[in-house]
Design an enzyme around this catalytic site. Sequence first.
Site, PDB file in Angstrom:
ATOM      1  N   GLY A  12      42.712  46.424  30.020  1.00  0.00           N
ATOM      2  CA  GLY A  12      42.725  46.049  31.444  1.00  0.00           C
ATOM      3  C   GLY A  12      43.637  46.958  32.241  1.00  0.00           C
ATOM      4  O   GLY A  12      44.406  46.489  33.075  1.00  0.00           O
ATOM      5  N   ARG A  15      43.749  48.320  36.888  1.00  0.00           N
ATOM      6  CA  ARG A  15      44.449  47.812  38.075  1.00  0.00           C
ATOM      7  C   ARG A  15      45.655  46.981  37.664  1.00  0.00           C
ATOM      8  O   ARG A  15      45.878  46.732  36.472  1.00  0.00           O
ATOM      9  CB  ARG A  15      43.520  47.032  38.998  1.00  0.00           C
ATOM     10  CG  ARG A  15      42.771  45.893  38.354  1.00  0.00           C
ATOM     11  CD  ARG A  15      41.568  45.473  39.212  1.00  0.00           C
ATOM     12  NE  ARG A  15      40.818  44.415  38.577  1.00  0.00           N
ATOM     13  CZ  ARG A  15      41.039  43.116  38.759  1.00  0.00           C
ATOM     14  NH1 ARG A  15      41.986  42.723  39.580  1.00  0.00           N
ATOM     15  NH2 ARG A  15      40.307  42.215  38.152  1.00  0.00           N
ATOM     16  N   ASP A  61      34.689  44.924  26.675  1.00  0.00           N
ATOM     17  CA  ASP A  61      35.046  43.559  27.042  1.00  0.00           C
ATOM     18  C   ASP A  61      35.835  43.015  25.854  1.00  0.00           C
ATOM     19  O   ASP A  61      35.273  42.797  24.776  1.00  0.00           O
ATOM     20  CB  ASP A  61      33.765  42.748  27.278  1.00  0.00           C
ATOM     21  CG  ASP A  61      34.059  41.289  27.593  1.00  0.00           C
ATOM     22  OD1 ASP A  61      35.182  40.805  27.289  1.00  0.00           O
ATOM     23  OD2 ASP A  61      33.167  40.617  28.124  1.00  0.00           O
ATOM     24  N   TYR A 157      45.299  28.731  30.497  1.00  0.00           N
ATOM     25  CA  TYR A 157      46.082  29.966  30.658  1.00  0.00           C
ATOM     26  C   TYR A 157      47.465  29.793  30.034  1.00  0.00           C
ATOM     27  O   TYR A 157      47.916  30.635  29.253  1.00  0.00           O
ATOM     28  CB  TYR A 157      46.189  30.308  32.149  1.00  0.00           C
ATOM     29  CG  TYR A 157      46.992  31.564  32.442  1.00  0.00           C
ATOM     30  CD1 TYR A 157      46.396  32.818  32.411  1.00  0.00           C
ATOM     31  CD2 TYR A 157      48.348  31.489  32.772  1.00  0.00           C
ATOM     32  CE1 TYR A 157      47.131  33.968  32.680  1.00  0.00           C
ATOM     33  CE2 TYR A 157      49.087  32.627  33.045  1.00  0.00           C
ATOM     34  CZ  TYR A 157      48.469  33.869  32.999  1.00  0.00           C
ATOM     35  OH  TYR A 157      49.206  34.996  33.270  1.00  0.00           O
TER      36      TYR A 157
HETATM   37  P1  NAP Z   1      44.727  41.739  37.446  1.00  0.00           P
HETATM   38  O1  NAP Z   1      45.149  42.628  38.552  1.00  0.00           O
HETATM   39  O2  NAP Z   1      43.787  40.619  37.684  1.00  0.00           O
HETATM   40  O3  NAP Z   1      44.181  42.645  36.253  1.00  0.00           O
HETATM   41  C1  NAP Z   1      43.688  42.077  35.096  1.00  0.00           C
HETATM   42  C2  NAP Z   1      43.050  43.170  34.281  1.00  0.00           C
HETATM   43  O4  NAP Z   1      42.513  42.598  33.079  1.00  0.00           O
HETATM   44  C3  NAP Z   1      41.897  43.836  35.008  1.00  0.00           C
HETATM   45  O5  NAP Z   1      41.958  45.229  34.799  1.00  0.00           O
HETATM   46  C4  NAP Z   1      40.678  43.240  34.314  1.00  0.00           C
HETATM   47  O6  NAP Z   1      39.560  44.077  34.319  1.00  0.00           O
HETATM   48  C5  NAP Z   1      41.198  43.085  32.913  1.00  0.00           C
HETATM   49  N1  NAP Z   1      40.385  42.175  32.118  1.00  0.00           N
HETATM   50  C6  NAP Z   1      40.180  40.843  32.290  1.00  0.00           C
HETATM   51  N2  NAP Z   1      39.337  40.390  31.360  1.00  0.00           N
HETATM   52  C7  NAP Z   1      39.013  41.436  30.563  1.00  0.00           C
HETATM   53  C8  NAP Z   1      38.185  41.592  29.423  1.00  0.00           C
HETATM   54  N3  NAP Z   1      37.493  40.567  28.912  1.00  0.00           N
HETATM   55  N4  NAP Z   1      38.086  42.816  28.859  1.00  0.00           N
HETATM   56  C9  NAP Z   1      38.767  43.867  29.364  1.00  0.00           C
HETATM   57  N5  NAP Z   1      39.553  43.793  30.449  1.00  0.00           N
HETATM   58  C10 NAP Z   1      39.677  42.582  31.042  1.00  0.00           C
HETATM   59  O7  NAP Z   1      45.989  41.049  36.784  1.00  0.00           O
HETATM   60  P2  NAP Z   1      47.495  41.515  36.479  1.00  0.00           P
HETATM   61  O8  NAP Z   1      48.359  40.708  37.338  1.00  0.00           O
HETATM   62  O9  NAP Z   1      47.616  42.984  36.456  1.00  0.00           O
HETATM   63  O10 NAP Z   1      47.590  40.897  35.012  1.00  0.00           O
HETATM   64  C11 NAP Z   1      47.840  41.659  33.852  1.00  0.00           C
HETATM   65  C12 NAP Z   1      48.417  40.744  32.802  1.00  0.00           C
HETATM   66  O11 NAP Z   1      49.632  40.185  33.286  1.00  0.00           O
HETATM   67  C13 NAP Z   1      47.520  39.556  32.446  1.00  0.00           C
HETATM   68  O12 NAP Z   1      47.528  39.331  31.066  1.00  0.00           O
HETATM   69  C14 NAP Z   1      48.176  38.395  33.180  1.00  0.00           C
HETATM   70  O13 NAP Z   1      47.917  37.159  32.564  1.00  0.00           O
HETATM   71  C15 NAP Z   1      49.632  38.794  33.102  1.00  0.00           C
HETATM   72  N6  NAP Z   1      50.479  38.143  34.118  1.00  0.00           N
HETATM   73  C16 NAP Z   1      50.227  38.319  35.437  1.00  0.00           C
HETATM   74  C17 NAP Z   1      51.027  37.670  36.375  1.00  0.00           C
HETATM   75  C18 NAP Z   1      50.809  37.801  37.871  1.00  0.00           C
HETATM   76  O14 NAP Z   1      51.408  37.029  38.645  1.00  0.00           O
HETATM   77  N7  NAP Z   1      50.006  38.744  38.333  1.00  0.00           N
HETATM   78  C19 NAP Z   1      52.075  36.852  35.936  1.00  0.00           C
HETATM   79  C20 NAP Z   1      52.311  36.701  34.572  1.00  0.00           C
HETATM   80  C21 NAP Z   1      51.498  37.359  33.663  1.00  0.00           C
HETATM   81  P3  NAP Z   1      38.428  44.010  35.503  1.00  0.00           P
HETATM   82  O15 NAP Z   1      38.899  44.978  36.539  1.00  0.00           O
HETATM   83  O16 NAP Z   1      37.182  44.417  34.812  1.00  0.00           O
HETATM   84  O17 NAP Z   1      38.413  42.584  35.998  1.00  0.00           O
END
Ligand code: NAP
Length: 252
Positions: A12, A15, A61, A157
């Site tokens: 992932g 972004r 995926d 989650y």
């Molecule tokens: P994000 O901007 O929504 O990015 C999520 C990424 O995961 C995207 O690139 C998405 O790809 C990819 N993804 C989702 N499902 C997938 C799959 N089945 N196979 C391959 N790629 C997949 O979120 P983020 O905030 O950067 O989150 C990154 C990590 O940090 C996650 O694990 C999230 O749980 C964790 N996190 C985030 C926060 C927060 O507040 N943002 C807080 C705590 C933890 P697509 O572009 O194809 O959708």
Amino acid sequence: MDFTNKTVLITGGARGIGRATAAAFASRGARVAINFRNNHQAARDAVEELEGDGHLAIRADISQPEAVRQMADAVVDEFGRLDIVVNNAGIFEPHPIDTSSYQAWQDSWNRTLATNLSGAANVCFCAARHMMRQGGGHIVNVSSRGAFRGEPAQPAYGASKAGLNALSQSLAQALAPYNIFVGAVAPGFVDTDMAKGYLDGEAGEAIRRQSPLNRVAKAEEVAFAILFLASEQAAFTTGCILDINGASYLRT
Ligand code: NAP
């Protein structure tokens, strides 16, 4: 932190936190494989922005076990070795127990666990096989504050991230004899697409006030912690879960 001649796979990575992590590794000399699910253009753009040469975008995926195996093999074919894996891909979807249908509840649990927990576990398995053969490596899993603080509207989650913490710690023990080090970061809210709806909405101010710094994390701050755990000098942190939440939730 210097990652010259290191190879990195970030799930992932097109972004959010993954993209910032890819940029941070590349700026310190690593070759980076950015995994994407569907948006090839975003992944190509992310790769083009990286410092240095030899980076790649790779589709998979991660909720699909066979796709994970093919991704890990393809990265090793291309790079020759795999030094660092960051399990960053994740989904966060509401399924409150009091208003969801039973079917919607099950669908959310299945999707969330398949990506955030089983997907990450399969990436660990496939990457570890290569790392064992080559004599070592680092795995960093992106967990969440929600594993400790609770996720009332997204219970799958919270459970998936608690599971990811337990997975990280079990693998830190199982893989230490192979010189493979496993850690996790547990961010609170981070300024990415995943949190945008909450941060821009009426809860935004209250969310920022959860931290005495009166803000949420930047993706680059989470990336910095991931790089720290992936660095050679941090080997003895193996098994740790590093909070990155601006003192918004304290645990002992
Ligand atoms: P994000 O901007 O929504 O990015 C999520 C990424 O995961 C995207 O690139 C998405 O790809 C990819 N993804 C989702 N499902 C997938 C799959 N089945 N196979 C391959 N790629 C997949 O979120 P983020 O905030 O950067 O989150 C990154 C990590 O940090 C996650 O694990 C999230 O749980 C964790 N996190 C985030 C926060 C927060 O507040 N943002 C807080 C705590 C933890 P697509 O572009 O194809 O959708």
